[in-house]
Design a protein around this motif. Structure first.
Motif, short mmCIF file in Angstrom:
data_model
loop_
_atom_site.label_atom_id
_atom_site.label_comp_id
_atom_site.label_asym_id
_atom_site.label_seq_id
_atom_site.Cartn_x
_atom_site.Cartn_y
_atom_site.Cartn_z
N UNK A 106 0.81 -1.23 0.00
CA UNK A 106 0.00 0.00 0.00
C UNK A 106 0.84 1.27 0.00
N UNK A 107 2.06 1.22 0.52
CA UNK A 107 2.88 2.43 0.54
C UNK A 107 3.86 2.48 -0.62
N UNK A 108 4.04 1.38 -1.34
CA UNK A 108 4.91 1.38 -2.50
C UNK A 108 6.39 1.42 -2.19
N UNK A 109 6.79 0.85 -1.06
CA UNK A 109 8.21 0.81 -0.73
C UNK A 109 8.53 -0.46 0.05
N UNK A 110 9.81 -0.74 0.17
CA UNK A 110 10.25 -1.94 0.89
C UNK A 110 11.56 -1.61 1.61
N UNK A 111 11.56 -1.79 2.91
CA UNK A 111 12.75 -1.50 3.73
C UNK A 111 13.42 -2.81 4.12
#
Length: 251
Positions: free
Chosen positions: A105-110
């Motif tokens: 949903x946030x469009x990122x990956x940490x």
């Protein structure tokens, strides 16, 4: 001066006696001042360690005390491996060059590199993350309660920023970063990154703790377990309680 000259002419013995007494008084005063200085220095030497002594920074949200080691499952950090059993692989991790999926949903990956997956970091006070951003992806507003972060943009273009504390007026510091740029997020302050470019972006960040922790604002406020009373949040955000309940349902 004239009185001393006259006295030495009238009674040389009396003059010498008075001069000796004056000299002794000067030496006594000097010794007294030296003693006072030594006393002050001694007091500082005793109190300075107490003034600068402090507990080490916590490495988790809390660490509740127990009476016996058998009841404990965690310490402020990790238990240390026998040095004789340490190998080079305890200080090594591969794979950060690989892109991570950003279909969320946030469009990122940490991807975190900390003491949990690189045990050699234990007690060294540092960790690393790789952050992949899709187009319009973001690392949403969050804080690191135990670390300052320094971010390096390896690919793409990011809008980044942080907000200062209430006492500083909640000022916003924001900047658009391009490849090769570096930006610092002070410890504990709310900050974010947003991909404003037309292509995916990648950043790497170092943090000043082996376990910096992360508090994502929206998840914490609207997704707590159990949920915060909607009336509390409605008053805080000046919204209808039904809007709050709708937001809570998303988290």
């Amino acid at each position: 001066m004239e009185r001393d000259t006259l006295l030495s002419q009238v009674d040389p013995l009396l003059h010498m006696t008075l001069m000796k007494q004056a000299g002794m008084q000067i030496r006594c005063n000097a010794h007294a001042r030296t003693g006072e200085k030594q006393a002050v220095l001694s007091l500082l030497a005793l109190t300075l360690p107490l003034a600068i002594a402090s507990d080490p920074s916590p490495l988790q949200d809390f660490c509740v005390g127990v009476n016996t080691p058998s009841d404990g499952v965690f310490v402020n950090g990790k238990f240390c491996k026998d040095p004789k059993l340490v190998t080079v692989d305890d200080f090594f991790m591969a794979g950060l060059q690989n892109a991570r999926p950003v279909a969320n949903v946030v469009g990122s990956n940490v991807t975190a590199v900390n003491v949990n997956n690189l045990p050699g970091l234990n007690t060294l006070g540092i960790s690393l993350v790789r952050i992949d951003y899709g187009v319009n992806g973001q690392n949403p507003p969050h804080t690191h309660p135990r670390a300052t972060e320094i971010l390096y943009v390896g690919l793409g273009q990011l809008l980044v920023g942080f907000v200062t504390s209430n006492g500083d007026g909640n000022r916003m510091f924001t900047k658009t970063l391009n490849e090769g740029d570096v930006f610092v997020f002070p410890e504990g302050l709310i900050h974010f990154q947003f991909n404003v470019g037309r292509f995916p972006a990648v950043a790497f960040a170092a943090l000043s703790s082996q376990n910096p922790g992360v508090v994502t604002i929206a998840n914490s406020v609207f997704g707590s377990n159990p949920a915060i009373d909607p009336n509390v949040l409605a008053r805080a955000f000046q919204l209808d309680p039904k809007v709050i309940m709708d937001l809570q349902a998303k988290f």
